[in-house]
Design a protein around this motif. Structure first.
Motif, short mmCIF file in Angstrom:
data_model
loop_
_atom_site.label_atom_id
_atom_site.label_comp_id
_atom_site.label_asym_id
_atom_site.label_seq_id
_atom_site.Cartn_x
_atom_site.Cartn_y
_atom_site.Cartn_z
N ASN A 182 5.96 8.75 -10.11
CA ASN A 182 5.80 9.19 -8.58
C ASN A 182 6.78 8.19 -7.46
O ASN A 182 7.03 7.95 -6.10
CB ASN A 182 4.64 9.16 -7.68
N ALA A 241 1.23 1.60 -0.68
CA ALA A 241 0.49 2.72 -1.34
C ALA A 241 -1.08 0.99 -1.59
O ALA A 241 -1.06 1.33 -2.67
CB ALA A 241 0.67 3.33 -1.17
N ALA A 254 -3.27 3.44 -3.74
CA ALA A 254 -2.98 4.72 -3.52
C ALA A 254 -3.66 5.67 -4.51
O ALA A 254 -3.64 6.53 -4.28
CB ALA A 254 -1.50 4.66 -4.74
N LEU A 286 -3.63 7.69 -1.63
CA LEU A 286 -2.10 9.47 -1.14
C LEU A 286 -2.84 10.12 -2.08
O LEU A 286 -2.52 11.31 -2.46
CB LEU A 286 -0.80 8.16 -1.86
N PHE A 287 -3.34 9.40 -3.35
CA PHE A 287 -4.09 10.25 -4.58
C PHE A 287 -5.60 10.15 -5.00
O PHE A 287 -5.83 9.08 -4.95
CB PHE A 287 -3.29 10.40 -5.35
N PRO A 342 -2.55 14.95 -4.71
CA PRO A 342 -2.34 14.28 -3.54
C PRO A 342 -3.24 15.07 -2.36
O PRO A 342 -3.46 15.86 -2.77
CB PRO A 342 -0.90 14.89 -3.05
N TRP A 351 0.35 11.98 1.09
CA TRP A 351 1.04 12.03 0.91
C TRP A 351 2.83 12.94 0.69
O TRP A 351 4.18 12.27 0.88
CB TRP A 351 0.65 12.73 -1.24
N SER A 383 6.71 12.28 1.64
CA SER A 383 7.36 12.95 1.15
C SER A 383 8.59 13.41 2.15
O SER A 383 9.56 12.79 2.33
CB SER A 383 7.38 13.90 0.63
#
Length: 833
Positions: free
Chosen positions: A89, A420, A423, A440-441, A447, A451, A455
């Protein structure tokens, strides 16, 4: 509503009732926690044919020359899970534990080791999981010097030990006895210096060793950034002394704040104790001696928005002075530790993100180039209360903040890193009084909405001239409108559900008239055998409709849109509710982007006949564009990277022995006039070429027929086949310069860009035929992320020349300067093979 592999599953609970639908959603199939991700596969670079809006975030970051960075957090996942997840990722990595554990924060001196697999470890129980095979582009080390809430222990310990005997600080430490060691005797530095203070020698030991070990562990080709310092300019809090600015005894908050806020009368002698700035300068010099190729950063927090608080001015001024004193500071790391609360009075942090901050953040990042440094987002997270972990408002603000900071970074043109921080988040705390970092996760590696919006933000940047919209933001964003439904931000879903006839609308700017793709990510819920209908409009003019089927769908209709500011809307027009069915429409995301994206990998052919704007033009049966009278074909083209391009036209004139005059225009400016040879109708045509420099962005390319002629037996016309836009990789060139006092080409250099394809070899310098120089020259080469990849001094007497083979395609920059503080000049000659 849950999302799996960017698909959707929406429970069909109560008919059109929000609470019932939510309950039904939660009863649907769920994603299982990920405990062992699939083996990581390195994403390939995007090509012109790739769709950036369906590409992985990591591939998008690669295309931008950007570092999408994850913090090292091995305590959350087992080693293999962490390695593969990060490699899948992200394309850069922050080594949180390593440098902070072995440096001044706690005074521990623990060098880096490599295990039998080539992975860097600080000890057997705390692996850092960074592979020697380098699946990441950049490794960020954090951090060498951390003043923090208190001064480094060695500062306090040494001061206390020498309180009764100030000369004690001039004593050499024991490890410098008997000839010293590498970190005590650094070539080109102050050592060997018998009178150097014990604190100087300790600083050498604490900075030189970890940076040197990091380079040795990662290898000569690894791209490394090191936060040499962290949190040196501290925010004003009630009470206490912070960083390099001490509070005078009895000084009030207001008096202290005004004194350190840099009014015009501010003098730098106010910094106390004065030697702390010297030690910071020395730390950067030592780090550079330990690793000539690493990018060195001054990291701090709450300095992101110039004008919001005064700390941003302090950070910038400290770095300006450090660079003026010769400290090799390459960048300023900006921490975005946002809080989901409004900041209390007297605090200079941003607190809850406000979209109005974005222009100010972008301006500050861009302005750091004025002092010769780049910006980096080195720590991003949002702190929330545990019982608000899945609150829609929290998730929305988190998502908006992530995109706002990312967009400001990219659009500034002076920021290439987004880290992040936190993260991967742990489980929410059991008590609502506790807080944790919104990552973010989630801990099961699913996610959160932020996230996906990151993207799409990277995709927006890969296609200049595009706009991306997150419908879940519309109800709370000024200038946007939403009706007939409900925004959703819950585990696995982010978007807007239209329960009844209603619409979403947003302002959009079209940079250049031409053909655009309208991306619509949506899910339909049919009733009575009919899908929901989405009506797409621009400024109340219907452009087309979509019948949105069930399951996750990605529709890409094409429009020819006029340049300027407009209102974009999508409306649900055929709502139906029966006793057993409810027709609804879920909109996940929207985007408007130029159809034609020109990258740096390959030629991009445009069929002239299909170019979006036709003035007096037509189309024949063979797909050729025909101009029977004076007129033009025009199209919007998105150029992903600035550089030289070849415009290659296939065409001919017919109907008259005269040559047709065809203007090639870029953004309305004539670049050349091609005289097209007269050929019989149906010919294959001839090729005409022009080299132009195109900046990153959206441009109008136009082909204009200007000398139409009709006679008794003649009718001059034009037939046009393809217009290809092809990147040029320069083969030879030269650059002249004169400079002085550049400190080995680290300050006030003259720069020249060179485009290279992966595998090409650049030879650049003063030692080739045709080159000249005077004085002692010095050259440094940087990649598209401003990471130094090569340098040279004295390849031929005082002349410098470097040779470098590019591992990846991109625009590289040569910094031309002089050795030490001397003056030099020259004509550098370069070639590419």
């Amino acid at each position: 509503m849950l999302k799996t592999n960017r698909g959707y599953w929406l429970g069909r609970g109560g008919v059109g009732v929000l609470l019932a639908l939510q309950a039904a959603c939660l009863e649907g199939p769920r994603e299982e926690p990920v405990t062992e991700p699939a083996p990581a596969v390195r994403s390939e670079a995007l090509t012109d044919a790739s769709d950036p809006f369906t590409a992985p975030a990591r591939a998008l970051a690669d295309e931008l020359g950007f570092s999408l960075n994850i913090q090292h957090a091995p305590w959350i996942l087992p080693g293999d899970s962490w390695k593969t997840f990060a490699a899948q990722n992200f394309n850069s990595y922050t080594n949180l534990g390593e440098l902070s554990h072995i440096t001044l924060k706690n005074g521990v001196d623990a060098p880096i080791y490599l295990d039998e697999l080539g992975w860097a470890v600080s000890d057997a129980n705390n692996p850092t999981y960074y592979p020697a095979s380098q699946p990441f582009h950049v490794m960020r080390g954090h951090t060498n010097i951390w003043y923090g809430v208190v001064l480094p222990p060695w500062f306090q310990t040494l001061d206390a030990a020498c309180a009764s005997n100030p000369n004690c600080l001039l004593n050499q430490p024991s490890w410098c006895a008997n000839g010293g060691t590498a970190d005590c005797n650094i070539s080109g530095m102050y050592a060997p210096n018998p009178t150097a203070s014990l604190r100087e020698h300790t600083l050498r030991r604490q900075v030189f060793r970890p940076v040197k070990s990091l380079r040795e562990g990662m290898g000569p080709g690894a791209r490394i950034q090191v936060d040499v310092s962290n949190e040196m300019v501290r925010t004003i809090f009630p009470g206490g002394n912070y960083g390099i600015y001490d509070r005078i005894a009895g000084e009030s908050d207001l008096t202290y704040w005004n004194r350190v806020a840099f009014p015009d009368s501010r003098v730098w002698s106010d910094i106390r104790p004065s030697d702390r700035l010297y030690f910071l300068e020395l730390a950067f010099r030592i780090a550079r001696a330990a690793d000539p190729a690493a990018r060195l950063f001054f990291n701090d927090y709450d300095g992101q928005v110039e004008g919001y608080g005064r700390k941003s001015r302090a950070i910038k001024e400290v770095v300006r002075i450090l660079r003026a004193r010769g400290a090799p500071v390459n960048g300023i790391g900006l921490q975005f530790h946002l809080k989901d609360v409004d900041p209390p009075p007297g605090f200079d942090h941003l607190g809850r993100w406000n979209p109005s901050y974005q222009p100010a953040v972008e301006s500050y990042m861009r302005g750091l180039a004025d002092i010769g440094v780049e910006a980096a987002v080195t720590e991003f997270d949002v702190v929330v209360k545990g019982n608000l972990a899945e609150d829609e408002g929290v998730l929305r603000r988190h998502s908006q903040a992530a995109r706002g900071v990312l967009d400001a970074c990219i659009d500034s043109g002076n920021c290439h890193t987004f880290t992040a921080w936190g993260a991967i988040e742990g489980s929410p705390p059991p008590s609502g009084t506790q807080t944790f970092s919104r990552g973010l996760f989630r801990s099961n590696l699913t996610p959160v909405p932020a996230w996906w919006t990151l993207s799409r933000g990277l995709a927006r940047a890969v296609v200049p001239g595009s706009s991306v919209f997150e419908p879940e933001w519309f109800p709370t964003t000024p200038g946007y409108a939403a009706s007939g439904g409900q925004s959703f931000l819950m585990p696995g879903a982010d978007g807007y559900m239209l329960w009844g006839n209603g619409s979403l609308s947003a302002p959009v700017n079209i940079p250049v008239t031409g053909t655009y793709v309208y991306d619509v990510w949506a899910t339909g819920y049919p009733a009575a055998g009919q899908n929901p209908i989405a009506a797409l409009s621009l400024d109340s003019t219907l452009q087309g409709t979509l019948s949105v089927g069930p399951g996750a769908q990605h529709y890409m209709p094409e429009w020819v849109l006029p340049a300027g500011s407009h209102t974009l809307s999508v409306a649900f027009t055929n709502d139906l509710q029966t006793a057993s069915e409810d027709r609804n429409l879920f909109i996940d995301a929207l985007a408007i982007r130029p159809k034609h994206r020109v990258g740096r990998q390959e030629c991009h052919p445009l069929q002239v006949a299909t170019m979006g704007v036709k003035e007096g033009a037509t189309l024949n049966d063979y797909g050729w564009g025909i101009l029977f009278t004076n007129g033009a074909y025009k199209e919007a083209v998105s150029v992903t990277k600035s550089g030289w391009y070849t415009l290659r036209l296939v065409g001919y004139g017919f109907g008259s022995p005269q040559q047709a005059s065809l203007d090639m225009r870029v953004d309305g400016v004539r670049q050349t006039t091609w005289l097209l040879a007269s050929q019989p109708w149906g010919s294959a045509g001839s090729t005409y070429e022009l080299n132009v420099y195109l900046t990153r962005g959206t441009h109008e390319l136009a082909l204009a027929f200007t000398n139409d002629y009709t006679g008794p037996s003649e009718d001059l016309n034009v037939a046009l086949g393809t217009l290809s836009v092809c990147p040029i990789f320069e083969l030879v060139g030269q650059a002249t310069y004169a400079a002085s006092n550049t400190n080995n080409a680290t300050l006030s250099t003259v720069s020249t860009p060179v485009s290279l394809q992966g595998g090409q070899t650049l030879t650049f310098g003063a030692c080739s035929p045709g080159a000249t120089y005077s004085g002692d020259t010095y050259l440094r080469l940087f990649d598209s992320r401003s990471v130094e990849v090569a340098f040279n001094d004295n390849a031929c007497g005082g002349g410098s020349q470097l040779t470098f083979t590019a591992p990846t395609s991109g625009t590289y920059t040569v910094g031309m300067g002089c050795r030490s503080s001397g003056a030099c000049s020259g004509r550098m000659v370069w070639s590419v093979q």
